[in-house]
Design a protein around this motif. Structure first.
Motif, PDB file in Angstrom:
ATOM      1  N   VAL A 126       5.183   9.797  -9.743  1.00  0.00           N
ATOM      2  CA  VAL A 126       4.636  10.653 -11.058  1.00  0.00           C
ATOM      3  C   VAL A 126       4.757  11.786 -11.764  1.00  0.00           C
ATOM      4  CG1 VAL A 126       2.823   9.893 -12.647  1.00  0.00           C
ATOM      5  CG2 VAL A 126       3.884   7.617 -11.732  1.00  0.00           C
ATOM      6  N   ALA A 127       3.594  13.062 -10.700  1.00  0.00           N
ATOM      7  CA  ALA A 127       3.524  13.703 -10.679  1.00  0.00           C
ATOM      8  C   ALA A 127       4.796  14.264 -10.959  1.00  0.00           C
ATOM      9  CB  ALA A 127       2.993  14.585  -9.457  1.00  0.00           C
ATOM     10  N   TYR A 145      14.241  12.829   5.725  1.00  0.00           N
ATOM     11  CA  TYR A 145      15.053  11.839   4.470  1.00  0.00           C
ATOM     12  C   TYR A 145      13.642  10.595   3.723  1.00  0.00           C
ATOM     13  CZ  TYR A 145      19.156   9.701   3.601  1.00  0.00           C
ATOM     14  OH  TYR A 145      20.853   9.751   3.364  1.00  0.00           O
ATOM     15  N   THR A 146      12.765  10.205   3.608  1.00  0.00           N
ATOM     16  CA  THR A 146      11.809  10.173   2.517  1.00  0.00           C
ATOM     17  C   THR A 146      11.942  11.164   2.065  1.00  0.00           C
ATOM     18  OG1 THR A 146      10.265   8.705   4.541  1.00  0.00           O
ATOM     19  CG2 THR A 146       9.697   8.986   2.431  1.00  0.00           C
ATOM     20  N   PHE A 147      11.077  12.262   1.649  1.00  0.00           N
ATOM     21  CA  PHE A 147      11.204  13.441   0.909  1.00  0.00           C
ATOM     22  C   PHE A 147      12.730  13.798   0.252  1.00  0.00           C
ATOM     23  CE2 PHE A 147      11.149  18.346  -0.425  1.00  0.00           C
ATOM     24  CZ  PHE A 147      10.093  17.440  -1.074  1.00  0.00           C
ATOM     25  N   ALA A 148      13.687  13.977   0.781  1.00  0.00           N
ATOM     26  CA  ALA A 148      14.925  13.787   0.222  1.00  0.00           C
ATOM     27  C   ALA A 148      15.413  12.756  -0.349  1.00  0.00           C
ATOM     28  CB  ALA A 148      15.644  13.887   0.937  1.00  0.00           C
ATOM     29  N   ILE A 149      14.922  11.866  -0.406  1.00  0.00           N
ATOM     30  CA  ILE A 149      14.653  10.318  -1.362  1.00  0.00           C
ATOM     31  C   ILE A 149      14.051  10.871  -2.112  1.00  0.00           C
ATOM     32  CG2 ILE A 149      15.022   8.157  -1.748  1.00  0.00           C
ATOM     33  CD1 ILE A 149      17.348   9.267  -0.491  1.00  0.00           C
ATOM     34  N   MET A 150      12.922  10.700  -2.678  1.00  0.00           N
ATOM     35  CA  MET A 150      11.918  11.559  -3.196  1.00  0.00           C
ATOM     36  C   MET A 150      12.768  12.346  -4.311  1.00  0.00           C
ATOM     37  SD  MET A 150       8.249  11.321  -1.500  1.00  0.00           S
ATOM     38  CE  MET A 150       7.159  12.054  -2.760  1.00  0.00           C
ATOM     39  N   SER A 151      12.999  12.909  -3.657  1.00  0.00           N
ATOM     40  CA  SER A 151      13.560  14.413  -4.629  1.00  0.00           C
ATOM     41  C   SER A 151      15.357  13.707  -5.272  1.00  0.00           C
ATOM     42  CB  SER A 151      14.064  15.714  -3.774  1.00  0.00           C
ATOM     43  OG  SER A 151      15.443  15.186  -2.379  1.00  0.00           O
ATOM     44  N   SER A 152      15.583  13.426  -4.862  1.00  0.00           N
ATOM     45  CA  SER A 152      16.959  12.229  -4.523  1.00  0.00           C
ATOM     46  C   SER A 152      16.437  11.942  -6.391  1.00  0.00           C
ATOM     47  CB  SER A 152      17.745  11.480  -4.670  1.00  0.00           C
ATOM     48  OG  SER A 152      18.500  11.688  -3.601  1.00  0.00           O
ATOM     49  N   TYR A 153      14.549  11.270  -6.314  1.00  0.00           N
ATOM     50  CA  TYR A 153      14.874  10.627  -7.096  1.00  0.00           C
ATOM     51  C   TYR A 153      14.283  11.097  -8.893  1.00  0.00           C
ATOM     52  CZ  TYR A 153      11.385   6.937  -9.618  1.00  0.00           C
ATOM     53  OH  TYR A 153      10.623   6.115 -10.312  1.00  0.00           O
ATOM     54  N   GLY A 163       5.555  11.159 -24.343  1.00  0.00           N
ATOM     55  CA  GLY A 163       6.196  10.901 -23.229  1.00  0.00           C
ATOM     56  C   GLY A 163       6.104  11.487 -22.076  1.00  0.00           C
ATOM     57  N   TYR A 164       4.802  11.967 -21.214  1.00  0.00           N
ATOM     58  CA  TYR A 164       3.924  11.440 -19.897  1.00  0.00           C
ATOM     59  C   TYR A 164       3.720  10.288 -19.962  1.00  0.00           C
ATOM     60  CZ  TYR A 164       3.545  16.675 -20.168  1.00  0.00           C
ATOM     61  OH  TYR A 164       4.124  17.651 -19.639  1.00  0.00           O
ATOM     62  N   SER A 165       2.836   9.214 -20.476  1.00  0.00           N
ATOM     63  CA  SER A 165       3.198   7.902 -20.558  1.00  0.00           C
ATOM     64  C   SER A 165       4.602   7.269 -20.162  1.00  0.00           C
ATOM     65  CB  SER A 165       2.622   7.307 -21.736  1.00  0.00           C
ATOM     66  OG  SER A 165       0.754   7.809 -22.110  1.00  0.00           O
ATOM     67  N   VAL A 166       5.392   7.579 -20.877  1.00  0.00           N
ATOM     68  CA  VAL A 166       6.375   6.966 -21.081  1.00  0.00           C
ATOM     69  C   VAL A 166       7.088   6.923 -19.184  1.00  0.00           C
ATOM     70  CG1 VAL A 166       9.143   7.109 -21.065  1.00  0.00           C
ATOM     71  CG2 VAL A 166       7.366   6.320 -23.488  1.00  0.00           C
ATOM     72  N   ARG A 167       6.534   8.046 -19.022  1.00  0.00           N
ATOM     73  CA  ARG A 167       7.449   8.347 -17.361  1.00  0.00           C
ATOM     74  C   ARG A 167       6.629   8.186 -16.850  1.00  0.00           C
ATOM     75  NH1 ARG A 167      10.593  14.074 -17.540  1.00  0.00           N
ATOM     76  NH2 ARG A 167      11.242  14.513 -19.566  1.00  0.00           N
ATOM     77  N   ALA A 168       5.324   8.335 -16.760  1.00  0.00           N
ATOM     78  CA  ALA A 168       4.965   7.144 -15.904  1.00  0.00           C
ATOM     79  C   ALA A 168       5.190   5.739 -15.606  1.00  0.00           C
ATOM     80  CB  ALA A 168       2.977   7.501 -16.127  1.00  0.00           C
ATOM     81  N   GLY A 169       4.924   5.662 -16.934  1.00  0.00           N
ATOM     82  CA  GLY A 169       5.884   3.524 -16.677  1.00  0.00           C
ATOM     83  C   GLY A 169       6.596   3.135 -15.647  1.00  0.00           C
ATOM     84  N   ALA A 192       0.624  -1.371  -0.065  1.00  0.00           N
ATOM     85  CA  ALA A 192       0.150   0.003   0.031  1.00  0.00           C
ATOM     86  C   ALA A 192       0.959   1.361  -0.288  1.00  0.00           C
ATOM     87  CB  ALA A 192      -0.609  -0.142   0.861  1.00  0.00           C
ATOM     88  N   LEU A 193       1.668   1.469   0.947  1.00  0.00           N
ATOM     89  CA  LEU A 193       2.727   2.602   0.513  1.00  0.00           C
ATOM     90  C   LEU A 193       3.659   2.212  -0.477  1.00  0.00           C
ATOM     91  CD1 LEU A 193       4.796   1.955   4.298  1.00  0.00           C
ATOM     92  CD2 LEU A 193       3.214   3.382   3.642  1.00  0.00           C
ATOM     93  N   ILE A 194       3.620   1.649  -1.549  1.00  0.00           N
ATOM     94  CA  ILE A 194       4.286   1.599  -2.578  1.00  0.00           C
ATOM     95  C   ILE A 194       3.394   2.191  -3.519  1.00  0.00           C
ATOM     96  CG2 ILE A 194       4.706   0.434  -5.087  1.00  0.00           C
ATOM     97  CD1 ILE A 194       7.439   0.349  -2.781  1.00  0.00           C
ATOM     98  N   GLY A 195       2.119   1.805  -3.223  1.00  0.00           N
ATOM     99  CA  GLY A 195       0.855   2.091  -4.191  1.00  0.00           C
ATOM    100  C   GLY A 195       0.975   4.140  -3.867  1.00  0.00           C
ATOM    101  N   ILE A 196       1.045   4.338  -2.855  1.00  0.00           N
ATOM    102  CA  ILE A 196       0.793   5.202  -2.030  1.00  0.00           C
ATOM    103  C   ILE A 196       1.897   6.917  -2.676  1.00  0.00           C
ATOM    104  CG2 ILE A 196       0.871   7.808  -0.242  1.00  0.00           C
ATOM    105  CD1 ILE A 196      -0.568   4.908   1.906  1.00  0.00           C
ATOM    106  N   PHE A 197       3.029   5.983  -2.383  1.00  0.00           N
ATOM    107  CA  PHE A 197       4.306   6.816  -2.953  1.00  0.00           C
ATOM    108  C   PHE A 197       3.967   7.285  -4.584  1.00  0.00           C
ATOM    109  CE2 PHE A 197       4.960   6.860   1.579  1.00  0.00           C
ATOM    110  CZ  PHE A 197       5.330   8.062   2.028  1.00  0.00           C
ATOM    111  N   VAL A 198       3.879   6.395  -5.599  1.00  0.00           N
ATOM    112  CA  VAL A 198       4.103   5.789  -6.788  1.00  0.00           C
ATOM    113  C   VAL A 198       3.506   7.987  -7.681  1.00  0.00           C
ATOM    114  CG1 VAL A 198       2.868   5.247  -8.935  1.00  0.00           C
ATOM    115  CG2 VAL A 198       3.600   3.984  -7.689  1.00  0.00           C
TER     116      VAL A 198
END
Length: 431
Positions: free
Chosen positions: A223-224, A362-370, A398-404, A213-219
């Motif tokens: 993606v945005a 650190y979670t937010f920081a890793i998201m920005s590293s992503y 382009g957006y579809s590739v990024r989301a995928g 569930a956490l994976i799904g939430i942070f997707v």
């Protein structure tokens, strides 16, 4: 568009056609090389604004043409990223999940051997980054290119040695393949880290959320985030992430310094084979080499990049050594794969609350590293896909590739969790 004309070459931007400067470095008379590598297509990049003018009138004309185009090739539009934004991205690209896994690496190497070996790894990594930038600059000057990506740098470099063979094209494909594997691998590891840490955070808040569930939430926010198409905008998130990450690391270092157990600290590895695990984890921690050329190519003033790189990486290397050595001294052979998992996690005690914030920060920081690591992969994949679809469908594709790619990384993280759970069950059954 107004362009800043600033050459990488030292001195004036005015080139004397009679000057012999740099001609010998570029081995005058490389017409066959330019023809064989660049060919009739003229450029590796569709947006290159400078073409190499090579004719058969002699090496003097060739050298003058190369030098003149080299001066033009380092112009950048005013829309590029600034020096400060570059430093932010370098730090963000190198401080990810690797730094908090370094105490685990030191557990395999021991304190003394780990400290010396990690310092050597950092020096080698910085030197390799500088050599990469220098090679890219030299090839840009030689071929009159505005900039080169990793694959083009490899292709042109191999062509200097094997100009009439298939190896340049093969090297291009190999470099792109390994870059994609590396960068998309990082993004998968980021998902695992985010989910594991957030499990501890929500558990401390008396909330039960499944790993999946956490994976799904942070997707959704990722993606945005990857739909932001330029580094200038992502620099805002990188800057915030850097601040939160530094605050988190400071809190971690303070905790480690106040809970050190020097007596009995192991100085050397238990067995020689453990060093292989150490070097694998240490190499993973220096994860920013993939963002070096994309950052340098997107700068307003790329000739400032080498000193900025050295200063930024010096700061990053110091943090690596501090966190890795202190973490091992504090937790010894009980060190976990991520130092954040060793920190107190209960919300029942007031003294544990700062560590909940550390995991959130650190979670937010890793998201920005992503976002920074993803930029490298999408630079390779998106042009490959877009040239195979109609121009009117470029935006949606382009957006579809990024989301995928983000969803795919999330699914890989779920798969890794499933495999690890199965392996743990198998080990317990054997016991």
């Amino acid at each position: 568009m107004a362009m800043e004309r600033e050459p990488l070459l030292s001195g004036d931007s005015t080139i004397d056609p009679g000057s012999e400067v740099v001609v010998r470095d570029f081995t005058a008379g490389k017409k066959s090389l330019a023809d064989s590598v660049i060919g009739k297509s003229g450029s590796y990049h569709e947006d290159s604004r400078v073409e190499s003018n090579v004719d058969s009138s002699g090496s003097d004309q060739l050298s003058t043409s190369l030098l003149s185009s080299a001066v033009l090739s380092y112009g950048r539009s005013s829309s590029g990223i600034s020096d400060a934004e570059t430093v932010i991205h370098i730090i963000k690209g190198n401080i990810g999940t690797g730094i908090i896994g370094l105490p685990f690496a030191f557990m395999y190497a021991g304190f003394a051997v780990g400290l010396a070996s990690m310092a050597a790894v950092c020096v080698i990594a910085i030197w390799c980054m500088l050599m990469l930038v220098r090679a890219s600059h030299r090839l840009c000057e030689l071929h009159g290119k505005r900039n080169l990506d990793y694959a083009s740098t490899a292709e042109l470099g191999i062509a200097l040695v094997f100009p009439d063979s298939r190896w340049p094209k093969i090297s291009r494909r190999v470099v792109n393949t390994f870059l994609l594997m590396t960068q998309l691998g990082f993004t998968t590891v980021y998902f695992v880290f985010i989910a594991k840490n957030m499990q501890q955070v929500v558990a401390a808040m008396r909330v039960q959320l499944d790993y999946h569930a956490l994976i799904g939430i942070f997707v959704i926010p990722l993606v945005a985030g990857v739909c932001i198409r330029d580094l200038k905008t992502t620099a805002i998130f990188s800057g915030i992430g850097n601040v939160l990450q530094v605050v988190s690391i400071v809190i971690i270092i303070v905790y480690l310094c106040t809970h050190m157990h020097w007596p009995g600290t192991r100085l050397y590895p238990k067995k020689a084979t453990d060093m292989a695990l150490f070097f694998g984890l240490a190499a993973f921690s220096v994860e920013g080499i993939g963002v070096v050329l994309p950052l340098e190519n997107d700068m307003k003033k790329p000739w400032h990049f080498p000193p900025l790189l050295v200063c930024s990486m010096g700061f990053v290397s110091t943090l690596f050594l501090l966190v890795g050595s202190l973490g091992f001294v504090c937790f010894g052979d009980e060190t976990q794969g991520s130092i954040t998992l060793n920190l107190p996690g209960g919300a029942s005690s007031a003294e544990h609350i700062p560590f909940i914030y550390v995991k959130l920060f650190y979670t937010f920081a890793i998201m920005s590293s992503y976002l920074v690591q993803f930029y490298v992969a999408i630079e390779i994949i998106e042009p490959f896909v877009l040239k195979r679809v109609q121009k009117s469908r470029h935006a949606i594709t382009g957006y579809s590739v990024r989301a995928g790619l983000v969803i795919g990384a999330g699914k890989n993280a779920v798969g890794i969790h499933f495999v690890c759970a199965r392996l743990e069950c198998a080990v317990l059954c054997r016991k």
